[in-house]
Design a protein around this motif. Structure first.
Motif, mmCIF file in Angstrom:
data_model
loop_
_atom_site.group_PDB
_atom_site.id
_atom_site.type_symbol
_atom_site.label_atom_id
_atom_site.label_comp_id
_atom_site.label_asym_id
_atom_site.label_seq_id
_atom_site.Cartn_x
_atom_site.Cartn_y
_atom_site.Cartn_z
ATOM 1 N N ASP A 184 37.658 36.424 50.364
ATOM 2 C CA ASP A 184 36.514 36.967 49.478
ATOM 3 C C ASP A 184 35.708 38.221 50.024
ATOM 4 O O ASP A 184 35.065 38.886 49.077
ATOM 5 N N ALA A 228 35.271 41.397 47.685
ATOM 6 C CA ALA A 228 33.915 42.145 47.447
ATOM 7 C C ALA A 228 33.638 43.327 47.884
ATOM 8 O O ALA A 228 33.345 44.170 46.969
ATOM 9 N N GLU A 244 36.143 45.489 45.408
ATOM 10 C CA GLU A 244 35.420 45.547 44.151
ATOM 11 C C GLU A 244 34.196 46.628 44.091
ATOM 12 O O GLU A 244 34.119 47.023 43.088
ATOM 13 N N GLY A 245 33.587 46.349 45.202
ATOM 14 C CA GLY A 245 32.307 47.346 45.226
ATOM 15 C C GLY A 245 32.808 48.729 45.174
ATOM 16 O O GLY A 245 32.293 49.597 44.471
ATOM 17 N N LYS A 300 33.949 49.661 41.617
ATOM 18 C CA LYS A 300 32.684 49.741 40.833
ATOM 19 C C LYS A 300 32.053 50.901 40.912
ATOM 20 O O LYS A 300 31.499 51.883 40.180
ATOM 21 N N ALA A 329 31.917 45.081 34.920
ATOM 22 C CA ALA A 329 31.335 43.806 35.024
ATOM 23 C C ALA A 329 32.052 43.320 36.248
ATOM 24 O O ALA A 329 33.297 43.770 36.845
ATOM 25 N N ASP A 330 31.619 42.073 36.706
ATOM 26 C CA ASP A 330 32.327 41.535 37.918
ATOM 27 C C ASP A 330 33.697 41.323 37.589
ATOM 28 O O ASP A 330 33.999 40.763 36.544
ATOM 29 N N PHE A 331 34.778 41.418 38.530
ATOM 30 C CA PHE A 331 36.140 41.233 38.244
ATOM 31 C C PHE A 331 36.690 39.655 38.338
ATOM 32 O O PHE A 331 36.348 39.115 39.432
ATOM 33 N N LYS A 390 38.905 36.596 38.715
ATOM 34 C CA LYS A 390 40.005 36.153 39.572
ATOM 35 C C LYS A 390 40.958 35.377 38.856
ATOM 36 O O LYS A 390 40.642 34.366 38.150
#
Lengths: 590, 590
Positions: free
Chosen positions: B244, B248, B251-252, B255, B267-269, B271
């Protein structure tokens, strides 16, 4: 969660916190009731403490930790009773209450300290262990920062980074290409780029204006100590620019990286003509941290009956300060022999020692009386205690030899200080070099370099002597006697480019087959353009005042072009060769 | 000085200034007394004005300028009488008083406008002209910015960029390597890296902790439309991290680049488990911009006497909204044929049309009465006007086929909006795939991927069925149905890695010869680590809502792996082959 903090992070302000660290065991010391473990990661070292009374089992585990074990430890940050001022984390320690061994480690084949006991070969084979050592880590991190600052500067100056291809076309010009067989095009080969030269010029024709790339390049050369078959360049090209605009941009880049990475403010870089550099230093990459400039002696040393001088094209010398009384006859003999080694090839070495007591000792006393030799001193600014060294012979050879002596004496006299940086631009290189052996011209820089504007007509219609004296709009950046990079204003006219290929001995067909796309591009609106490339590995080394590039490369090859860690190159399957339409054709051992 | 300003720079505030511009002639219009020339560079277009009365000779020169001539023009900035609001410089023009033609240009073989009339081949051959076009220029500049923002983010997050070597070792695993013969090591070859996988793991063992590189990789594959033999990856690896934490971080990054380059806040991805993705979408890279999810029909469609369904492992369908009345029998026939093409391979296509008038038209009316079919509608949420499509057969094949249909219907229904971005993480992929043909396991991701922690023991001692069901700690980032990249937590234990090589059919000797250095490294303190790689070319394309990567690469190769501009690959001299200890071994034409 393997860690809440790194091993370089905790300070007095963190005392009392519960933390978890992970890293490598640098050393473990059993002090009876207490066991201390230094835990290391790339950020620093933190001391772990295990208390036999508080937790005997845990302490036993800690005692068994070997060097380079990987562990996770949790505990409370504690103020140390005996602080270590040499370490950023030296004020604190961790009182450990949980420990997990993530991986054991065999005893490393050499010590992982600032200085190691490992030889070159074993360190290359276990590169992953050598890379754990502080000095190498510093170098690799420095390299990363240098790339970041280079990109930052070029981006802020409007440059676009464009990736050019790695699988390109082999051209017999220049150094030897690495080639890559094409399975899909039987009998045909790609080449790995020696530089993105033609592509960056194409990008100028395409209107991209300010291009750069930090890019891998490849040369299949016999490796000298400090060459690598793959190396990295900061490669740039600009359109609609004059030479001085290119120089200003890359002088700016150089100042920027010195300032941001070394906190050194460099003064403006002097420009020196190639001819002047050769005359004053015998080198197109003079180390100008120190003077010891050449003094040409023909005018006052010839015609006095010393036939060695009289029959020479050039008599030239340097003055080494303060060594007359220090250098014995034997020292002088050894120095002469050093100059006579095949690598330098001097026939002999004339010297004149001006002793502290006013006397003169010289190898040429038979031909020149003391009064004459004293008059030489005034030409050299030589004083009591100094030595004049003189060489004679053909101009180019003699200068090259004296350059070696100058650098050697500079080193011996401590004049080449690694914390001093003396950059300069060397400009106006010759366009063409005549090669007696092959009876043809070679490009001094490369076949795309433009002659100086004033020399264009001479290039198109000049005779042999004229061609030999053409000057190119080419330039090198030199720092401390090391060529950091070079470039030129390019030809952007088809006719001039064709003429250059002519002069370099290309037939029309060869020029068309190899560079037809570029000649073609020049017909569709090519702007005036020029550029430069810096050796990135070399720049890393020079900025750190060292000579070798190898330790600024994470995974270098050795002098046989081998990666000793992965053991490459290696044989491939016959099937694989067959698919590539190739067969081995090994020679008998000779 | 070729210019004081670029062609995109001048505004009303500059009126009255004396300026010099350089660039390419976009168009020249002769309006009698006045001649207007649009001068272009990569920054914009500025109008030049030549006045016959003021300077007839200059105006005559201007009239003769052809498209793509390169010129320098000097003059005064003037407010235009008829302004062009579609152009940043549209308020002003330059009244030219001096003009120099820097280079003439032949008429280009295609128009250099937003849309061109050139075919693919001619545009590839004259890539330098195609690259002048606005859309390509935008792409290439976008790519440069994407690299800058990627590096900025990773640098700010403590990553170090380390260059790994290009000349490495050939391994028969995975895709085909490009190989490079070594002249200095006769009969031996380097390989170009398919990825820096083992080197980045070695860097973790060496303690570098957070590594990244934007790096060229190479694969000698038969090229599909959208593959290139050389491609670029954002390659990363981290030590002491959980899955994770890796997700993270990246994903950052994703974004960050969406925000800085597209001004889009993602928005947050979510899973999604691999198994769930396969069940709901029949794909490990589902396009979740639209629903149309799979509905499994075994429970309610089997056992009703329709043997095709009854004999199938899986019956599964999707619901396409609002097309029942629009799709004629012929449309349905064409769609069925489309599904039956060898690329998809469906045996047939069952559909149920719920007509607007309440009637039902179906290919399976013989087996299912209207009432039953209406009950299906409730499972699918189908309403009047909708169509249920159903397929049946083996689980994997059927899902794959229905995935194709879902994507096709999504496209036809306009549900795949290029301005909408729907990222998700697909996680927990299978560790091993059983290959019936070769009767061995293949690594689903690669041989260095770790099993989920809970599956470690099963991997070391499990039977065949257990092994088939092992899950890996592997993950992919998917955006709009495109796999942007993927990665995994790696094995860092020698025993587990050896076991994996075993399962993948390596003998001990093969594993040692190919990956001995990595197995060895695991014995000297390897930390837990994991990483990821994004396809950089693909990320460029997806961010711009397009499918093809080719126009985000300055100099791409065609489907035969050829660079049509430079005409590579090409034959090399026999001497060159001889030096490499190679001979051609061409087959007869088959």
């Amino acid at each position: 969660m393997y860690r809440t903090h790194t091993c370089g992070e905790l300070r007095m302000a963190d005392v009392g916190k519960d933390v978890t660290l992970s890293g490598w065991v640098q050393i473990s010391r059993d002090m009876g009731g207490l066991t201390f473990v230094d835990l290391r990661d790339r950020y620093g070292i933190t001391q772990l403490v295990f208390d036999m009374e508080a937790n005997a089992a845990l302490c036993e585990t800690a005692r068994k930790l070997g060097r380079e074990f990987v562990v996770t430890a949790s505990g409370k940050v504690n103020e140390r009773s005996s602080k270590n001022p040499n370490r950023d984390t030296g004020d604190i320690e961790i009182i450990v209450d949980a420990l997990e061994v993530l991986n054991a480690a065999k005893t490393p084949p050499f010590t992982i300290e600032e200085d190691t006991d490992g030889g070159d070969d074993i360190r290359m084979q276990y590169r992953y262990l050598d890379l754990r050592r502080g000095p190498l880590q510093k170098n690799i991190i420095f390299r990363s920062k240098l790339a970041i600052e280079t990109r930052k500067y070029l981006d802020e100056n409007g440059f676009i980074e464009v990736e050019t291809p790695c699988l390109i076309k082999s051209t017999p010009e220049g150094a030897r290409d690495f080639v890559v067989p094409s399975r899909m095009n039987p009998g045909q080969f790609y080449a790995l780029p020696q530089s993105p030269q033609t592509f960056k010029q194409i990008l100028m024709v395409a209107g991209y204006d300010k291009y750069f790339q930090i890019v891998k390049c490849f040369r299949d050369e016999d490796l000298r100590a400090d060459r690598q078959p793959e190396f990295t360049q900061i490669d740039c090209e600009m359109a609609f620019v004059t030479r001085d605009q290119v120089l200003a941009t890359f002088e700016g880049l150089t100042k920027h990286v010195f300032k941001t990475l070394k906190n050194i403010e460099l003064a403006d870089f002097p420009k020196m003509e190639y001819d002047e550099a050769m005359q004053r230093y015998g080198s197109d990459k003079p180390d100008v941290r120190f003077d010891m400039e050449f003094v040409e002696m023909n005018a006052f040393a010839q015609g006095k009956g010393f036939s060695v001088f009289d029959n020479s094209e050039l008599v030239v010398g340097i003055c080494a300060k303060g060594i007359a009384d220090k250098y014995s006859n034997k020292d002088m003999k050894l120095l002469t022999e050093w100059m006579q080694r095949p690598q330098i090839g001097a026939k002999g070495l004339v010297y004149v020692k001006f002793m502290e007591d006013g006397s003169i000792k010289s190898t040429v006393g038979k031909f020149f009386d003391d009064e004459t030799l004293r008059s030489w001193a005034s030409h050299f600014g030589a004083e009591k205690g100094d030595v004049i060294f003189a060489l004679s012979g053909e101009v180019d050879k003699t200068r090259k030899q004296l350059n070696e002596l100058r650098l050697e004496m500079g080193t011996r006299l401590g004049l080449r200080d690694n914390t001093v940086f003396a950059p300069l631009w060397v400009i106006n290189f010759p366009l063409l070099e005549w090669d007696e052996e092959s009876e043809r011209f070679h490009a001094m820089h490369h076949p795309f370099t433009a002659p100086k504007k004033v020399d264009e007509q001479k290039m198109l219609s000049g005779d042999h002597e004229t061609l030999k004296n053409l000057k190119a709009d080419a330039y090198d950046l030199v720092i401390n006697g090391v060529e950091i990079g070079g470039g030129s204003i390019r030809i952007h006219d088809r006719e001039l480019q064709s003429k250059n290929f002519d002069l370099l001995g290309f037939t029309k067909e060869e020029a068309e087959a190899q560079f037809g796309f570029l000649l073609g591009a020049f017909e569709y609106g090519a702007p005036p353009h020029g550029g430069i490339a810096f050796g990135f590995d070399r720049l890393c080394a020079v900025l750190n005042g060292v000579n070798s590039i190898r330790d600024f490369i994470a995974f270098p090859k050795n002098n046989q072009g081998r990666d000793m860690m992965i053991d490459a190159p290696s044989p491939v399957d016959n099937e694989q060769l067959d698919e590539l339409n190739l067969a081995l054709n090994l020679k008998e051992n000779v």
